[in-house]
Each structure stands twice: as structure tokens, then as C-alpha cells.
Design an enzyme around this catalytic site. Structure first.
Site, PDB file in Angstrom:
ATOM      1  N   HIS A  82     -11.730  -3.476  -3.591  1.00 18.31           N
ATOM      2  CA  HIS A  82     -10.295  -3.220  -3.791  1.00 18.31           C
ATOM      3  C   HIS A  82     -10.060  -1.702  -3.707  1.00 18.31           C
ATOM      4  O   HIS A  82     -10.874  -0.920  -4.191  1.00 18.31           O
ATOM      5  CB  HIS A  82      -9.826  -3.769  -5.140  1.00 18.31           C
ATOM      6  CG  HIS A  82      -8.334  -3.770  -5.252  1.00 18.31           C
ATOM      7  ND1 HIS A  82      -7.625  -2.621  -5.534  1.00 18.31           N
ATOM      8  CD2 HIS A  82      -7.419  -4.752  -5.078  1.00 18.31           C
ATOM      9  CE1 HIS A  82      -6.326  -2.919  -5.531  1.00 18.31           C
ATOM     10  NE2 HIS A  82      -6.174  -4.203  -5.254  1.00 18.31           N
ATOM     11  N   GLU A 113      -4.969  -5.006   2.892  1.00 16.71           N
ATOM     12  CA  GLU A 113      -4.035  -4.435   1.921  1.00 16.71           C
ATOM     13  C   GLU A 113      -3.808  -2.957   2.240  1.00 16.71           C
ATOM     14  O   GLU A 113      -4.612  -2.104   1.829  1.00 16.71           O
ATOM     15  CB  GLU A 113      -4.619  -4.536   0.504  1.00 16.71           C
ATOM     16  CG  GLU A 113      -4.893  -5.942   0.050  1.00 16.71           C
ATOM     17  CD  GLU A 113      -4.880  -6.048  -1.468  1.00 16.71           C
ATOM     18  OE1 GLU A 113      -4.052  -6.811  -1.983  1.00 16.71           O
ATOM     19  OE2 GLU A 113      -5.660  -5.346  -2.127  1.00 16.71           O
ATOM     20  N   GLY A 157       1.577  -2.131  -4.871  1.00 17.78           N
ATOM     21  CA  GLY A 157       2.343  -1.761  -6.063  1.00 17.78           C
ATOM     22  C   GLY A 157       3.525  -0.844  -5.792  1.00 17.78           C
ATOM     23  O   GLY A 157       4.133  -0.325  -6.725  1.00 17.78           O
ATOM     24  N   SER A 167       2.451  -5.639  -2.430  1.00 23.79           N
ATOM     25  CA  SER A 167       3.875  -5.828  -2.770  1.00 23.79           C
ATOM     26  C   SER A 167       4.483  -7.130  -2.254  1.00 23.79           C
ATOM     27  O   SER A 167       5.703  -7.202  -2.055  1.00 23.79           O
ATOM     28  CB  SER A 167       4.714  -4.639  -2.275  1.00 23.79           C
ATOM     29  OG  SER A 167       4.370  -3.481  -2.988  1.00 23.79           O
ATOM     30  N   GLY A 214      -0.892  -8.975  -6.634  1.00 26.80           N
ATOM     31  CA  GLY A 214      -1.177  -8.205  -7.841  1.00 26.80           C
ATOM     32  C   GLY A 214      -0.063  -8.398  -8.850  1.00 26.80           C
ATOM     33  O   GLY A 214      -0.096  -9.289  -9.702  1.00 26.80           O
ATOM     34  N   GLY A 215       0.980  -7.584  -8.743  1.00 21.80           N
ATOM     35  CA  GLY A 215       2.109  -7.630  -9.679  1.00 21.80           C
ATOM     36  C   GLY A 215       2.680  -9.031  -9.865  1.00 21.80           C
ATOM     37  O   GLY A 215       2.928  -9.467 -10.997  1.00 21.80           O
TER      38      GLY A 215
END
Ligand code: PGA
Length: 230
Positions: free
Chosen positions: A85, A155, A161, A192, A213-214
Site C-alpha cells: 500500500h 491506486e 483519500g 476515493s 478505504g474511507g
């Protein structure tokens, strides 16, 4: 589609138990992989989704203080593991060589790596992103048998993010590059992705899923996202 949920270092024990109850109520045909923190892995009980980790030791079990081996992960029912990551590449200075060692440790335990690759904003602006991505892939799979099973997560670092997403054409260009090196591997998009932009992102060609993620932390919005995939 594969939907991998990267909790990052969020959710303490109690928050995770509550979260787990909430995402267990989600009804989806997608293949969902929950990637909690190491400590929450031990409290994971959802049977209908798969269990993933976010990191693994590059060495076997032994005198490596603070590390978690692939063998230990397997014993907790972990079937997938995120490697490389960008947050680890940047903050823990993880190199492509170390990532290659982690992939070997995982594959020896039949854990499928989810290999994250992607360029910084500067690398994209300088038009260096293709070399960066090629190097990340080629070094990661060096002397790895059966590398076809590795899941690749593209990514772009400038998208993680930030709320900024690439155009579908930009993503498809990188997916083609990945396919030219790894024609048989599954590829995910991450950065995102959310319930608002999924209508656009779901049109990406040759996309096998998303790394979230978020959004992974918001069960209600995640549900909307998953419903829009149908
Ligand atoms: P984000 O994170 O969805 O919050 O951008 C994605 C990731 O870091 O895997």
C-alpha cells in the site's frame, strides 16, 4: 466484482465489533473482503465475506519482534492480504524488493496478495507513471510461481483519500499496461471511490472491482455503493 475493504488503522476493539454487526447486515452478491487491523482480525466472525490483512512480515516466523507472519495470519482464517500500500511505501519506506518477499511469504501459505501499485502526482505530471508502475509490478513478481493469482490494485497516490479521481480513460490506460505484463490477473481500482462517483467508475473497462478505504468505514454509504453496482 471483488470489493476489498481497507479499514487502515481505524476502529478499536469495541468500534470494530459494532462495525462488524453493521456490515454483516449488508446483502450483496459481490465478493467482499474485509481487511481489519491485525488486532481486529482475531475478532472477525462474518462468514459470508472473506477475511484479509493489510500487511505481513517479509520473513518467516522467528526472531522478528513486532512482525506478524503469513503462517500466523493463515491460522486466523486470513485468505487475502494487501501488500505494498502506498502509505506503507511512503511512511515505512517499503521497497519493491521487500514487497516481493512479502508476496512469497503469503503465497507459501496460500494467502492471495492484493498488490497495490500507483504513481504520485509528480510522477504523473512528469509522465513517469508508466515506468514506475512497470517497475512496481515486475519487481513484485520476481521469481514468484503462479503469480496469476495475485490481485492488482491500481491506486494513484494522488487519488487516495483526496476525493479526486482519475478519468476512466486514465484508469483504462494503466489497466492496459498492467494487462500487457499480467494478462491473467484480476485488477481493482482504488482511490476515493464512493457512492457518489461509482456511476462513473463502474464504466471502467476490464475492471474486476474496487479497493475502498474511507468508504469501508461507512456501512450505510457502502450499501448504496454496492447497490449501484447491480
Ligand atoms: P480511499 O483509500 O478509498 O480512502 O481513497 C483507498 C486506499 O487507500 O486503499
Amino acid at each position: 466484482m471483488i470489493i476489498a475493504l481497507n479499514n487502515k488503522s481505524n476502529l478499536d476493539k469495541y468500534e470494530f465489533l459494532d462495525y462488524q454487526e453493521r456490515i454483516n447486515r449488508i446483502d450483496s452478491k459481490e465478493q467482499i473482503i474485509v481487511c481489519p487491523t491485525f488486532l481486529n482480525i482475531g475478532n472477525y466472525t462474518i462468514r459470508k465475506f472473506s477475511l484479509g490483512a493489510q500487511n505481513v512480515s517479509s520473513t518467516e516466523e522467528g526472531a522478528h519482534t513486532g512482525e506478524v507472519s503469513a503462517k500466523a495470519l493463515k491460522s486466523f482464517g486470513v485468505d487475502y492480504c494487501i501488500v505494498g500500500h502506498s502509505e506503507r511505501r511512503q511512511n515505512q519506506k517499503e521497497s519493491n524488493n521487500e514487497i516481493n518477499k512479502k508476496i512469497k511469504q503469503l503465497m507459501a501459505q496460500d494467502i492471495i496478495p492484493i498488490l497495490c501499485i500507483g504513481e504520485t502526482k509528480e510522477e504523473r505530471d512528469n509522465n513517469h507513471y508508466k515506468e514506475i508502475i512497470e517497475e512496481e509490478i515486475k519487481t513484485a513478481i520476481l521469481s514468484v510461481p503462479n503469480y496469476d493469482t495475485i490481485i492488482i490494485a491500481y491506486e494513484p497516490i494522488w487519488s487516495i483519500g483526496t476525493g479526486v479521481i482519475p478519468t476512466n480513460e486514465q484508469i483504462e490506460e494503466v489497466f492496459s499496461l498492467i494487462k500487457s505484463i499480467l494478462p491473467n490477473n484480476k485488477i481493482l481500482y482504488g482511490g476515493s471511490a464512493n457512492e457518489k462517483n461509482i456511476d462513473q467508475l463502474k464504466k471502467i473497462k476490464n475492471n474486476d472491482g474496487f479497493l475502498l478505504g474511507g468508504l469501508s468505514l461507512k456501512p450505510a454509504e457502502l450499501s448504496i455503493f454496492l447497490n449501484k453496482l447491480i
